[in-house]
Scaffold this motif. Structure first.
Motif, PDB file in Angstrom:
ATOM      1  N   LEU A  54       0.832  -1.203   0.000  1.00  0.00           N
ATOM      2  CA  LEU A  54       0.000   0.000   0.000  1.00  0.00           C
ATOM      3  C   LEU A  54       0.867   1.252   0.000  1.00  0.00           C
ATOM      4  O   LEU A  54       0.561   2.225  -0.686  1.00  0.00           O
ATOM      5  CB  LEU A  54      -0.927  -0.009   1.219  1.00  0.00           C
ATOM      6  N   TYR A  55       1.952   1.231   0.751  1.00  0.00           N
ATOM      7  CA  TYR A  55       2.874   2.362   0.729  1.00  0.00           C
ATOM      8  C   TYR A  55       3.540   2.498  -0.636  1.00  0.00           C
ATOM      9  O   TYR A  55       3.708   3.605  -1.150  1.00  0.00           O
ATOM     10  CB  TYR A  55       3.952   2.196   1.807  1.00  0.00           C
ATOM     11  N   VAL A  56       3.921   1.366  -1.216  1.00  0.00           N
ATOM     12  CA  VAL A  56       4.576   1.409  -2.516  1.00  0.00           C
ATOM     13  C   VAL A  56       3.615   1.921  -3.587  1.00  0.00           C
ATOM     14  O   VAL A  56       3.998   2.702  -4.462  1.00  0.00           O
ATOM     15  CB  VAL A  56       5.120   0.017  -2.893  1.00  0.00           C
ATOM     16  N   TYR A 133      -4.533   1.780  10.162  1.00  0.00           N
ATOM     17  CA  TYR A 133      -3.475   2.726  10.494  1.00  0.00           C
ATOM     18  C   TYR A 133      -2.628   3.061   9.273  1.00  0.00           C
ATOM     19  O   TYR A 133      -2.155   4.191   9.115  1.00  0.00           O
ATOM     20  CB  TYR A 133      -2.592   2.161  11.608  1.00  0.00           C
ATOM     21  N   THR A 134      -2.427   2.071   8.420  1.00  0.00           N
ATOM     22  CA  THR A 134      -1.668   2.319   7.197  1.00  0.00           C
ATOM     23  C   THR A 134      -2.391   3.309   6.299  1.00  0.00           C
ATOM     24  O   THR A 134      -1.777   4.229   5.742  1.00  0.00           O
ATOM     25  CB  THR A 134      -1.453   0.995   6.434  1.00  0.00           C
ATOM     26  N   VAL A 135      -3.699   3.131   6.159  1.00  0.00           N
ATOM     27  CA  VAL A 135      -4.491   4.046   5.336  1.00  0.00           C
ATOM     28  C   VAL A 135      -4.468   5.458   5.935  1.00  0.00           C
ATOM     29  O   VAL A 135      -4.324   6.449   5.207  1.00  0.00           O
ATOM     30  CB  VAL A 135      -5.938   3.535   5.206  1.00  0.00           C
ATOM     31  N   LEU A 136      -4.582   5.556   7.252  1.00  0.00           N
ATOM     32  CA  LEU A 136      -4.550   6.871   7.903  1.00  0.00           C
ATOM     33  C   LEU A 136      -3.196   7.542   7.708  1.00  0.00           C
ATOM     34  O   LEU A 136      -3.124   8.767   7.502  1.00  0.00           O
ATOM     35  CB  LEU A 136      -4.851   6.718   9.400  1.00  0.00           C
ATOM     36  N   THR A 137      -2.134   6.760   7.756  1.00  0.00           N
ATOM     37  CA  THR A 137      -0.800   7.324   7.506  1.00  0.00           C
ATOM     38  C   THR A 137      -0.685   7.869   6.091  1.00  0.00           C
ATOM     39  O   THR A 137      -0.144   8.963   5.873  1.00  0.00           O
ATOM     40  CB  THR A 137       0.273   6.254   7.747  1.00  0.00           C
ATOM     41  N   CYS A 138      -1.204   7.112   5.128  1.00  0.00           N
ATOM     42  CA  CYS A 138      -1.169   7.570   3.733  1.00  0.00           C
ATOM     43  C   CYS A 138      -1.977   8.864   3.565  1.00  0.00           C
ATOM     44  O   CYS A 138      -1.530   9.790   2.879  1.00  0.00           O
ATOM     45  CB  CYS A 138      -1.724   6.485   2.810  1.00  0.00           C
ATOM     46  N   ILE A 139      -3.145   8.929   4.199  1.00  0.00           N
ATOM     47  CA  ILE A 139      -3.972  10.143   4.118  1.00  0.00           C
ATOM     48  C   ILE A 139      -3.230  11.329   4.724  1.00  0.00           C
ATOM     49  O   ILE A 139      -3.244  12.440   4.178  1.00  0.00           O
ATOM     50  CB  ILE A 139      -5.323   9.915   4.817  1.00  0.00           C
TER      51      ILE A 139
END
Length: 291
Positions: A54-56, A133-139
């Protein structure tokens, strides 16, 4: 990075302009299809317990934003858009490009952090990682990039803008260096990770750190040099043009991160149905696990 100071220079920049235009065409012809393919392949890897892709993917999307904006700059070179509206549009596209660059750096740090946690704190990572949490970090990274873009759009002094951008470019350096060095040390002592997995983790960290050092740091140093010295010679202009072009090349290298999300050459190619049909391969392990 645009040639913001071209109008105030007392020397010709024709050869430098040709060089930068050549780089732009290379990015458009190679980077756009490469990023599109990598995004498609990584999309197939997203699972509830596999947050690294997701980060990539967000990193590649930030690259895609930059490449799409470059289409306007190439078109402007050939068609000569000189109306006031289109000149203002150029400024907006430049801001969007830098918005994408800031987002790219943020996601590079997130990729390194995630790989570091896998190695250095595996138990904590196993029980605390969460797609939400990953999605929130990306946002958060996208919102931060938007805030930066708004601030930059309202900055009229070139040296102030250059100082801000160079500072943002320098911030990831200590984090990326720490994650790489600490992960390398942890991988030497751990026995719970296979050799292949160690190579993939270290390869991803090395690639991210290498991209940053080779492509981003030269521009950062040149920007600080210009801010401090305010020298405007032809040699300095050429070095700055090369540094700008190095940053623009990052979308050509970022898709290689996809390789370190897979388990091997065949596993990499199997993400594309066309290769499965050509070689007669059955459903991939990733597809089977997802099902």
């Amino acid at each position: 990075m645009g040639n913001t100071l071209t109008s105030s220079l007392n020397f010709t920049t024709d050869y430098v302009d040709i060089f930068e235009e050549t780089v732009a065409w290379i990015i458009l012809s190679i980077g756009l299809p490469a990023i599109s393919l990598a995004c498609y392949a990584l999309y197939r890897l997203i699972k509830a317990d596999h947050v690294a892709p997701l980060y990539v993917i967000n990193l590649l999307l930030s690259d895609l934003v930059q490449i799409i904006c470059r289409i306007y700059f190439v078109s402007q070179k050939h068609f000569g858009f000189l109306s006031p509206e289109l000149i203002k549009a150029r400024l907006i596209f430049l801001v969007i490009v830098r918005f994408g660059l800031v987002a790219s750096l943020g996601f590079m740090v997130c990729i390194s952090l995630e790989r570091y946690l896998v190695v250095a704190h595996p138990l904590w990572y196993r029980y605390r990682r969460n797609l939400k949490y990953t999605v929130l970090t990306c946002i958060f990274i996208w919102l931060f990039s938007v805030i930066y873009a708004v601030i930059e759009y309202n900055i009229e002094v070139y040296r102030t803008f250059l100082s801000l951008l160079a500072t943002l470019f320098l911030l990831p350096f200590p984090f990326l260096l720490f994650f790489y060095v600490s992960s390398r040390r942890a991988l030497k002592s751990t026995i719970s990770v296979s050799v292949a997995e160690k190579n993939r983790i270290l390869g991803a960290l090395a690639l991210v750190f290498g991209i940053y050092v080779v492509l981003y740091l030269p521009f950062t140093f040149m920007a600080f040099f210009l801010v401090i010295s305010n020298i405007r010679t032809y040699t300095v202009y050429c070095f700055m043009a090369v540094a700008r072009s190095m940053v623009r090349l990052s979308p050509l290298v970022d898709p290689f991160l996809y390789i370190f999300m897979r388990k091997g050459a065949r596993d990499t190619l199997e993400a594309f149905p066309c290769f499965r049909r050509v070689f007669g391969w059955s459903t991939t392990r990733s597809d089977a696990e997802t099902t």
